[in-house]
Structures are given as structure tokens and as C-alpha cells.
Design a protein around this motif. Structure first.
Motif: not given
Length: 378
Positions: A31-39, A189-192
Motif C-alpha cells: 500500500x502506497x497511501x498512508x491513509x489507506x494503510x491506516x484504514x 491491486x491498490x483498490x482498498x
């Protein structure tokens, strides 16, 4: 008098490799997006899942990259649908045989007259039904039926077939097998939303013997219900790189609202058959995910322990699609083996026997499949 179909026993099996932790680590590294990683981390902690199993064995390379020993999910392109189906053809028969042997070491000696095979995660011909007959020594003249690509509620549909077979042929001995290799369909995928869907699924198989013999779980009646306005909430489509699952975040609310409506409706054509939820002692609910179980519990105002068997299966194995409900029923058979005799069907309204139950599962449509049952002590 019409015969009553009973699930006499259930054998279960999972592949050898625990992959939940490896999957979580892989997604966290990708995961590249910090917000996505936190979620993602928050949803992992709230998932209610400790383990999931697969034939794919995780491997950490010397440079820290995560893959698997056979490079099925390698560092380059991930497998095509054809490669995933080849994996299904290789591994699914072995898992089916493992579940059948857990049911009976010599299933051929059980006099099986009918075989119902349910799976939505792969296709092969000759089918798993034919391969299983050849592996076990079951009479090749056995009547075979395949329930394909129906998703998580296929367990109910397979049991419904067995129910009708036994009611029409009281001497029938039906082998029902549910098998899913969900982990061969992970997507890069990067689709959360897709990653959170993949977080739920593991592999497993269950084999059940259904006959008119009065032991195990007596199957009473079956009902289906479609949830209006939710046709695209759960989809399962075949793409070039495996089967692509879509699980809408609104699924729990769709289910909760539908169950509240059924509870208010409370007539003899509904899921609860003119009864209240409190009239049922046991709840065998497909462990589709923690949020789905929470939605069922809240909508029906069930006591916290009511979905204990479902939550335990989710924790230990994740969502194994159609096999999951059978794992829940297997746990109930085991825990109620020494229970006292129950009232007959006419006294179901009393809800006092700790053996009157309702089972339900949800899947594409969005639809609910359900049946009532009674635990029969040994």
C-alpha cells in the motif's frame, strides 16, 4: 409419512498453510497511501480473523520481499485465469478427499447413492464429482449433481437438494461436498475495497452425509429471499486474472434492513415462518465477515452468545465461501452430541429445547438462503 432428511455427520478439512499473517504483511508492504494503510490496519484489527488457510505456502525472500514457494503469486505478472484453474484442478481434489475421509474413512462402504458437489472457485471437467468418485471407490453409477458458481449460500442450496432427494427416496444416502479455494483468486491491486474483501477469504472443504436416519441435524424446511435494490452488492465475475470479487461496503446494512423487515413482517411466508427470533435456540449463520455477523445480531436483537459458533469459525478459518456454513453446523453437531431429546416440530414455538435452529447465508443477488433445523442427540 414423508421422510425427514438429516445431516448425520460432517467432516471438514483445510489446506496445510496458514496465510492470514502473510497476506496482511504483503498488503502492508504494497500500500502506497498512508491513509489507506491506516484504514487497512484498523480493519485487520477488527476483522475477527486470526487464521486463514491455503495450499499456497508463503515465503520471505532474503531481501525481505514476500512471495510463495512455487511463485504462484510471483514478483512479476500474477497468474492468468487458466493458471489459476490449473491450480484448482491440482489441489481441489485432494482437499475434497481430505474432507470426505474426515467424514468417513471408507465412504464407499457407506452405500452412497447420490453425490452433490458445490463449488464456486473453479471449474474442471471431468468434474470434482467424477474425480472424487474415482478416488473413493464410490459406485460409479452414483447420481451426481454439481452446484456451481452460486457463492457463499451454495451450502444451503446443496443441502436443499439432499433434503428433496431423501424426502422422495427415503433409502437415499447423499454425500454433500462443499469445496472452495478462494485464495487462488487474490488480485494485485491498490483498490482498498478489493483488498479488504480479500482479507476475509480462506480455503476449506466440508463433506456431509444426509440420510433419513434420525441423528445429527434434522432439516425442516427451506426458504429463499431476495433483497431489493442490491443486485450489484455482491458480484463474482470471471476476468483474465482470476475471478474478481466485488463486495459492496453496504452489504451489512442491506442485510440488517432486510432482516428487520422480515422480523416485522413475521408471517408464515417469511424467513422466520410466523415466529419471532427469540423462538429459535440456535443460529447457524454464514460467517461472511465480522460486520455481517454484527448486522445480523443487531437487527434481530440476538444475545451476544447466539452467533458464537459462527464467530469462532470466522476467527479460525476466515470466510471459506460455501464451505463456511457447513463448518458452523459441524461445530453445532459436536457441541450438541449429548443434548437431551427435543420437542417435535409442533412445539417449535416454545423455543425451550436448545435444539431448534435456523440457518442462513447471504450471497450474490443480494439474496438470503435459509432453512430451519432441529438438533437430534446421539
Amino acid at each position: 409419512m414423508t421422510a425427514t432428511a438429516h445431516i448425520n455427520a460432517i467432516g471438514t478439512a483445510v489446506p496445510p498453510h496458514q496465510v492470514h499473517d502473510a497476506f496482511v504483511a504483503f498488503v502492508r508492504s504494497a500500500l502506497r497511501e498512508p491513509a489507506h494503510l491506516r484504514l487497512f490496519d484498523r480493519m485487520v484489527s477488527r476483522s475477527g480473523i486470526d487464521r486463514r488457510f491455503s495450499f499456497i505456502e508463503p515465503e520471505v525472500l532474503p531481501d525481505g520481499q514476500l512471495t510463495d514457494r512455487e511463485r504462484f503469486y510471483g514478483l512479476g505478472d500474477w497468474p492468468s485465469t487458466a493458471e489459476r484453474m490449473a491450480r484448482y484442478e491440482r489441489d481441489a481434489p485432494a482437499l475434497a478427499l481430505q474432507a470426505v475421509r474426515a467424514l468417513s474413512p471408507d465412504i464407499a462402504a457407506e452405500g452412497i447413492t447420490h453425490l452433490v458437489m458445490a463449488s464456486c472457485t473453479g471449474f474442471v471437467a471431468p468434474g470434482l464429482d467424477q474425480l472424487l468418485v474415482a478416488q473413493t471407490g464410490i459406485d460409479p453409477a452414483v447420481e451426481r449433481t454439481v452446484v456451481g458458481f452460486m457463492g457463499c449460500y451454495a451450502a444451503v442450496n446443496a443441502l436443499r437438494l439432499a433434503h428433496h432427494i431423501v424426502r422422495s427416496e427415503p433409502e437415499a444416502r447423499v454425500l454433500v461436498v462443499n469445496l472452495e479455494l478462494c485464495t487462488i483468486h487474490f488480485q494485485r491491486t491498490q483498490d482498498l475495497e478489493k483488498l479488504l474483501s480479500m482479507l476475509l477469504f480462506g480455503d476449506g472443504a466440508a463433506a456431509a452425509l444426509v440420510t433419513a436416519e434420525p441423528r445429527g441435524v434434522a432439516l425442516t424446511d427451506f426458504r429463499s429471499a431476495a433483497i431489493a435494490g442490491s443486485a450489484e452488492a455482491i458480484t463474482w465475475r470471471i476476468g483474465d486474472q482470476g475471478f474478481d470479487m466485488h463486495l459492496d461496503g453496504r452489504v451489512p446494512s442491506f442485510i440488517a434492513n432486510a432482516l428487520r423487515a422480515e422480523r416485522s413482517r413475521n408471517d408464515d411466508q417469511g424467513i422466520f415462518r410466523d415466529l419471532a427470533p427469540e423462538d429459535y435456540d440456535l443460529w447457524a449463520v454464514h460467517a461472511g465477515g465480522r460486520t455481517i455477523l454484527d448486522a445480523v445480531e443487531r437487527a434481530l436483537e440476538l444475545p451476544s452468545a447466539a452467533l458464537g459458533p459462527s464467530r469462532d469459525v470466522l476467527r479460525r478459518y476466515g470466510n471459506m465461501s460455501s464451505a463456511t456454513l457447513m463448518f458452523v453446523l459441524a461445530a453445532m453437531i459436536e457441541s450438541h452430541a449429548g443434548a437431551a431429546p427435543q420437542d417435535d416440530e409442533g412445539d417449535l414455538r416454545k423455543g425451550n429445547g436448545k435444539g431448534k435452529g435456523i440457518a442462513m447465508a447471504f450471497g450474490p443477488g443480494l439474496a438470503a438462503e435459509s432453512f430451519r433445523f432441529t438438533m437430534v442427540p446421539r
